[in-house]
Scaffold this motif. Structure first.
Motif, PDB file in Angstrom:
ATOM      1  N   ALA A   1      89.825 -75.358  96.424  1.00 14.73           N
ATOM      2  CA  ALA A   1      90.739 -76.355  96.961  1.00 14.73           C
ATOM      3  C   ALA A   1      92.106 -76.257  96.291  1.00 14.73           C
ATOM      4  O   ALA A   1      93.139 -76.400  96.945  1.00 14.73           O
ATOM      5  N   ARG A   2      92.121 -76.008  94.985  1.00 12.31           N
ATOM      6  CA  ARG A   2      93.401 -75.912  94.287  1.00 12.31           C
ATOM      7  C   ARG A   2      94.197 -74.697  94.767  1.00 12.31           C
ATOM      8  O   ARG A   2      95.424 -74.758  94.863  1.00 12.31           O
ATOM      9  N   VAL A   3      93.510 -73.618  95.042  1.00 10.57           N
ATOM     10  CA  VAL A   3      94.207 -72.436  95.565  1.00 10.57           C
ATOM     11  C   VAL A   3      94.821 -72.762  96.917  1.00 10.57           C
ATOM     12  O   VAL A   3      95.978 -72.403  97.194  1.00 10.57           O
ATOM     13  N   ARG A   4      94.077 -73.466  97.762  1.00  9.17           N
ATOM     14  CA  ARG A   4      94.598 -73.843  99.079  1.00  9.17           C
ATOM     15  C   ARG A   4      95.812 -74.745  98.954  1.00  9.17           C
ATOM     16  O   ARG A   4      96.793 -74.611  99.706  1.00  9.17           O
ATOM     17  N   ILE A   5      95.772 -75.680  98.000  1.00  6.44           N
ATOM     18  CA  ILE A   5      96.931 -76.545  97.785  1.00  6.44           C
ATOM     19  C   ILE A   5      98.130 -75.719  97.349  1.00  6.44           C
ATOM     20  O   ILE A   5      99.260 -75.919  97.821  1.00  6.44           O
ATOM     21  N   LEU A  10      96.982 -77.377 103.169  1.00 10.01           N
ATOM     22  CA  LEU A  10      96.406 -78.657 102.763  1.00 10.01           C
ATOM     23  C   LEU A  10      95.174 -79.014 103.577  1.00 10.01           C
ATOM     24  O   LEU A  10      94.238 -79.646 103.061  1.00 10.01           O
ATOM     25  N   ALA A  11      95.156 -78.633 104.845  1.00  5.23           N
ATOM     26  CA  ALA A  11      93.988 -78.935 105.675  1.00  5.23           C
ATOM     27  C   ALA A  11      92.749 -78.240 105.130  1.00  5.23           C
ATOM     28  O   ALA A  11      91.669 -78.854 105.030  1.00  5.23           O
ATOM     29  N   ALA A  12      92.878 -76.970 104.764  1.00  6.38           N
ATOM     30  CA  ALA A  12      91.738 -76.238 104.209  1.00  6.38           C
ATOM     31  C   ALA A  12      91.318 -76.812 102.865  1.00  6.38           C
ATOM     32  O   ALA A  12      90.119 -76.871 102.553  1.00  6.38           O
ATOM     33  N   ALA A  13      92.301 -77.257 102.063  1.00  3.74           N
ATOM     34  CA  ALA A  13      91.971 -77.893 100.783  1.00  3.74           C
ATOM     35  C   ALA A  13      91.135 -79.147 101.016  1.00  3.74           C
ATOM     36  O   ALA A  13      90.153 -79.402 100.316  1.00  3.74           O
ATOM     37  N   GLY A  14      91.530 -79.933 102.013  1.00  4.66           N
ATOM     38  CA  GLY A  14      90.778 -81.130 102.348  1.00  4.66           C
ATOM     39  C   GLY A  14      89.359 -80.814 102.768  1.00  4.66           C
ATOM     40  O   GLY A  14      88.412 -81.526 102.397  1.00  4.66           O
ATOM     41  N   GLU A  15      89.182 -79.737 103.515  1.00  3.64           N
ATOM     42  CA  GLU A  15      87.846 -79.339 103.941  1.00  3.64           C
ATOM     43  C   GLU A  15      86.978 -78.952 102.741  1.00  3.64           C
ATOM     44  O   GLU A  15      85.785 -79.297 102.679  1.00  3.64           O
ATOM     45  N   CYS A  16      87.569 -78.239 101.787  1.00  4.54           N
ATOM     46  CA  CYS A  16      86.829 -77.867 100.576  1.00  4.54           C
ATOM     47  C   CYS A  16      86.356 -79.110  99.830  1.00  4.54           C
ATOM     48  O   CYS A  16      85.202 -79.188  99.373  1.00  4.54           O
ATOM     49  N   LEU A  17      87.232 -80.085  99.715  1.00  2.33           N
ATOM     50  CA  LEU A  17      86.890 -81.302  98.981  1.00  2.33           C
ATOM     51  C   LEU A  17      85.849 -82.132  99.722  1.00  2.33           C
ATOM     52  O   LEU A  17      85.003 -82.782  99.098  1.00  2.33           O
ATOM     53  N   GLU A  18      85.908 -82.108 101.041  1.00  2.00           N
ATOM     54  CA  GLU A  18      84.890 -82.807 101.815  1.00  2.00           C
ATOM     55  C   GLU A  18      83.515 -82.179 101.612  1.00  2.00           C
ATOM     56  O   GLU A  18      82.493 -82.876 101.581  1.00  2.00           O
ATOM     57  N   THR A  19      83.486 -80.867 101.455  1.00  2.00           N
ATOM     58  CA  THR A  19      82.210 -80.186 101.185  1.00  2.00           C
ATOM     59  C   THR A  19      81.619 -80.662  99.863  1.00  2.00           C
ATOM     60  O   THR A  19      80.407 -80.895  99.757  1.00  2.00           O
ATOM     61  N   ARG A  42      91.584 -84.006  94.575  1.00  2.00           N
ATOM     62  CA  ARG A  42      91.864 -84.833  95.759  1.00  2.00           C
ATOM     63  C   ARG A  42      93.122 -85.685  95.546  1.00  2.00           C
ATOM     64  O   ARG A  42      93.932 -85.860  96.463  1.00  2.00           O
ATOM     65  N   ALA A  43      93.289 -86.201  94.336  1.00  2.00           N
ATOM     66  CA  ALA A  43      94.507 -86.970  94.038  1.00  2.00           C
ATOM     67  C   ALA A  43      95.745 -86.096  94.200  1.00  2.00           C
ATOM     68  O   ALA A  43      96.767 -86.532  94.753  1.00  2.00           O
ATOM     69  N   ASP A  44      95.666 -84.846  93.726  1.00  2.00           N
ATOM     70  CA  ASP A  44      96.782 -83.908  93.907  1.00  2.00           C
ATOM     71  C   ASP A  44      97.060 -83.672  95.390  1.00  2.00           C
ATOM     72  O   ASP A  44      98.221 -83.614  95.819  1.00  2.00           O
ATOM     73  N   GLN A  48     100.460 -84.502  97.500  1.00  2.00           N
ATOM     74  CA  GLN A  48     101.172 -83.521  98.333  1.00  2.00           C
ATOM     75  C   GLN A  48     101.358 -84.046  99.749  1.00  2.00           C
ATOM     76  O   GLN A  48     102.371 -83.791 100.395  1.00  2.00           O
ATOM     77  N   GLN A  49     100.390 -84.790 100.245  1.00  2.00           N
ATOM     78  CA  GLN A  49     100.448 -85.313 101.611  1.00  2.00           C
ATOM     79  C   GLN A  49     101.300 -86.568 101.725  1.00  2.00           C
ATOM     80  O   GLN A  49     101.556 -87.047 102.837  1.00  2.00           O
TER      81      GLN A  49
END
Length: 211
Positions: A1-5, A10-19, A42-44, A48-49
Motif C-alpha cells: 500500500a505504501r508503494v502505491r501511495i 491511491l485507489a490501489a493503495a486503498g484496495e491493499c488496505l481493505e484486504t 491508512r491515515a497517510d 493524501q486524499q
C-alpha cells in the motif's frame, strides 16, 4: 500500500488496505505488527486524499495501538503524521504540541524518522508563511532521505511541500539532490546536527513557532 501511495495510485493503495481489514478477525488482532502499521498507512492515504477529519481519527487509532503494543517507532511516526494532518486543518497550536512530543523521542529513533520530523516541521512552517525556514527543514529532510537511499521519502517530501505551498520548486531540488553523490560522513553530519538541535524540546524560531 505504501508503494502505491508513493507512486500516486491511491485507489490501489486503498484496495491493499481493505484486504488487510478483511483479514482481521478480532478487534485485538489490530495490535499485530502488520495490522497496526496498516492503520498508520491508512491515515497517510486519507491525508493524501484530503479526508482530514477521518485521517485524524485514524492516526489517533494508530497511536492507541502503539501504546498497546509499546511500539515507540509507530508512536513517533504517528505523532509526526498527526502533526501533518493538524497542519492541514489549520490547528497550529495542536501541531506544535505533536511536534514537541515527537521531538522528545527522536534520540532513540532511526534516521528515517529524523527526516520525517524535518518534513513535518517544514510543512508547519510553510503553513505559517515562513517559507525560507520551511525550505531549510525540507532540504535537510531530502538530504537525509537521499543519504539513506530512501527514494519514497523524497517523493513524500515533494508531495508534502506541494500540498503546503502549492509550489513545485522542491521537486527540482529533490531531483538535483538525488543525482548528487553524498558521502556517509555528510549524512552523519546532517543527522548529528539534527540530534543536537533536538536536545532542547522547545521549538524555537530556528525550528517552528506557531501562534
Amino acid at each position: 500500500a505504501r508503494v502505491r501511495i508513493a507512486i500516486g495510485d491511491l485507489a490501489a493503495a486503498g484496495e491493499c488496505l481493505e484486504t488487510v481489514s478483511d483479514n482481521v478477525r478480532r478487534g485485538d488482532d489490530w495490535v499485530i505488527y502488520g495490522n497496526r502499521y496498516s492503520v498508520l498507512t491508512r491515515a497517510d492515504l486519507l491525508l493524501q486524499q484530503g479526508a482530514l477529519s477521518e485521517a485524524l481519527a485514524t492516526v489517533d487509532t494508530a497511536l492507541m495501538l502503539a501504546e498497546q503494543a509499546d511500539d515507540d517507532i509507530l508512536r513517533t511516526t504517528a505523532l509526526l503524521t498527526k502533526s501533518e494532518v493538524l497542519t492541514r486543518l489549520g490547528r497550529h497550536a495542536d501541531t506544535n504540541v505533536a511536534l514537541q512530543t515527537a521531538s522528545a523521542r527522536l534520540a532513540q529513533q532511526p534516521p528515517l524518522l529524523l527526516a520525517h520530523y524535518e518534513r513535518a516541521t517544514g510543512c508547519a512552517l510553510a503553513a505559517e508563511g515562513q517559507t525560507d525556514a520551511a525550505r531549510s527543514h525540507m532540504a535537510r529532510a531530502v538530504r537525509i532521505y537521499d543519504g539513506i537511499h530512501h527514494a519514497p521519502g523524497t517523493v513524500d517530501a515533494a508531495s508534502a511541500w506541494r500540498r503546503s505551498t502549492g509550489r513545485e520548486d522542491l521537486e527540482t531540488f529533490c531531483s538535483q539532490s538525488l543525482t548528487s553523490a553524498r558521502t556517509p560522513a555528510e549524512v552523519i553530519h546532517d543527522v548529528a546536527a539534527l540530534m543536537l538541535d533536538r536536545k532542547s524540546t522547545r521549538l524555537n524560531s530556528s525550528h517552528i513557532t506557531i501562534s
